[in-house]
Design a protein around this motif. Structure first.
Motif, PDB file in Angstrom:
ATOM      1  N   GLY A  64       0.836  -1.197   0.000  1.00 56.54           N
ATOM      2  CA  GLY A  64       0.000   0.000   0.000  1.00 56.54           C
ATOM      3  C   GLY A  64       0.864   1.237   0.000  1.00 56.54           C
ATOM      4  O   GLY A  64       2.084   1.165  -0.151  1.00 56.54           O
ATOM      5  N   SER A  65       0.236   2.380   0.191  1.00 56.51           N
ATOM      6  CA  SER A  65       0.966   3.648   0.162  1.00 56.51           C
ATOM      7  C   SER A  65       0.782   4.457   1.447  1.00 56.51           C
ATOM      8  O   SER A  65       1.255   5.581   1.533  1.00 56.51           O
ATOM      9  N   GLN A  66       0.093   3.877   2.434  1.00 58.87           N
ATOM     10  CA  GLN A  66      -0.196   4.620   3.655  1.00 58.87           C
ATOM     11  C   GLN A  66       0.987   4.594   4.614  1.00 58.87           C
ATOM     12  O   GLN A  66       1.877   3.743   4.506  1.00 58.87           O
ATOM     13  N   PRO A  67       1.012   5.513   5.573  1.00 59.48           N
ATOM     14  CA  PRO A  67       2.046   5.478   6.612  1.00 59.48           C
ATOM     15  C   PRO A  67       1.899   4.221   7.469  1.00 59.48           C
ATOM     16  O   PRO A  67       0.792   3.689   7.639  1.00 59.48           O
ATOM     17  N   ILE A  68       3.015   3.744   8.016  1.00 52.12           N
ATOM     18  CA  ILE A  68       3.021   2.594   8.913  1.00 52.12           C
ATOM     19  C   ILE A  68       3.892   2.946  10.111  1.00 52.12           C
ATOM     20  O   ILE A  68       5.039   3.374   9.954  1.00 52.12           O
ATOM     21  N   GLU A  69       3.353   2.761  11.296  1.00 49.30           N
ATOM     22  CA  GLU A  69       4.089   3.022  12.526  1.00 49.30           C
ATOM     23  C   GLU A  69       4.508   1.700  13.169  1.00 49.30           C
ATOM     24  O   GLU A  69       3.857   0.669  12.987  1.00 49.30           O
TER      25      GLU A  69
END
Length: 241
Positions: A64-69
């Motif tokens: 995907g392209s979302q942020p990941i913490e």
């Protein structure tokens, strides 16, 4: 970029690189399996617990392209992960928190994430033959956090209906399912991982849903090796795509 005893390894399927150090931590096949079986949805807000050197964040970043913490307690692993993110030019998307996961209650608002992943320490502290190196002991044994700690942190972080994806030892299946329910995370799917067809399961990947309805699906078995001792087609897919 590299420090003493460090090397750069390939994540072939994702076309990414990761910094590793056997003296501290190197990811195992279990991490690859967790990444493989974790579905990333377009609008997911993702956090990885017990993140080690950031391998799960890297694996999921390719989905995907979302942020990941991510959250990791060991400072050296946090440093390695952050440099891996930078090396892959993903440090604008991947964020590593140097933190004890038992501190999520003070540092994170409740019910913020739709997907939490976790590759926790597998062995209880009273288990024989603990690793002698402290970094390995923390990664593999419940020294700094227990299975219950992981579940309660996930419950705090997940939105209603949010998913927890966890990899663990097959021998602790009942512990995983029990602690999930105790944390109001309903087990929804279990994948049993076998080294070979004629062997007992060694690993499980479990999906749970916060306050989900009861009903558990047992997925088809997953085999790592065929009878000739080579990787199965399914395992080649995990490694190479």
């Amino acid at each position: 970029m590299l420090k003493v005893n460090e090397r750069i390894d390939d994540l072939f399927k994702e076309n990414l690189k990761i910094i590793q150090n056997d003296d501290v931590f190197s990811f195992s096949t279990d991490a690859l399996l967790l990444g493989h079986f974790t579905e990333v949805r377009k609008n997911d807000k993702i956090l990885d617990l017990c993140a080690g050197n950031g391998v799960i964040a890297l694996l999921l970043s390719a989905k995907g392209s979302q942020p990941i913490e991510s959250i990791e307690i060991q400072e050296q692993l946090v440093d390695m992960a952050r440099r891996s993110f930078e090396y892959n030019r993903l440090n604008d998307r991947l964020l590593m928190h140097h933190m004890d996961l038992k501190e999520v209650y003070q540092n994170f608002k409740p019910s913020q994430y739709t997907l939490v992943t976790c590759n926790p320490p597998y062995f209880k502290t009273n288990q024989r033959n603990q690793h002698q190196k402290e970094a390995h002991k923390i990664a593999r044994h419940e020294v700094k956090c227990t299975l219950e700690d992981c579940m309660m942190a996930a419950r705090h972080l997940l939105k209603q209906g949010g998913r927890l994806m966890m990899v663990h030892r097959a021998e602790r299946l009942m512990d995983v399912l029990t602690e999930m329910r105790n944390a109001s995370i309903e087990p929804k799917r279990v994948v049993f991982i076998y080294s070979k067809i004629d062997k007992s399961a060694v690993t499980i990947v479990v999906e749970g849903r916060k306050n989900g309805n009861q009903g558990l699906t047992i997925a088809p078995p997953f085999y790592i090796y065929n009878n000739q001792g080579d990787y199965t087609d399914e395992m080649k897919e995990v490694y190479y795509g």
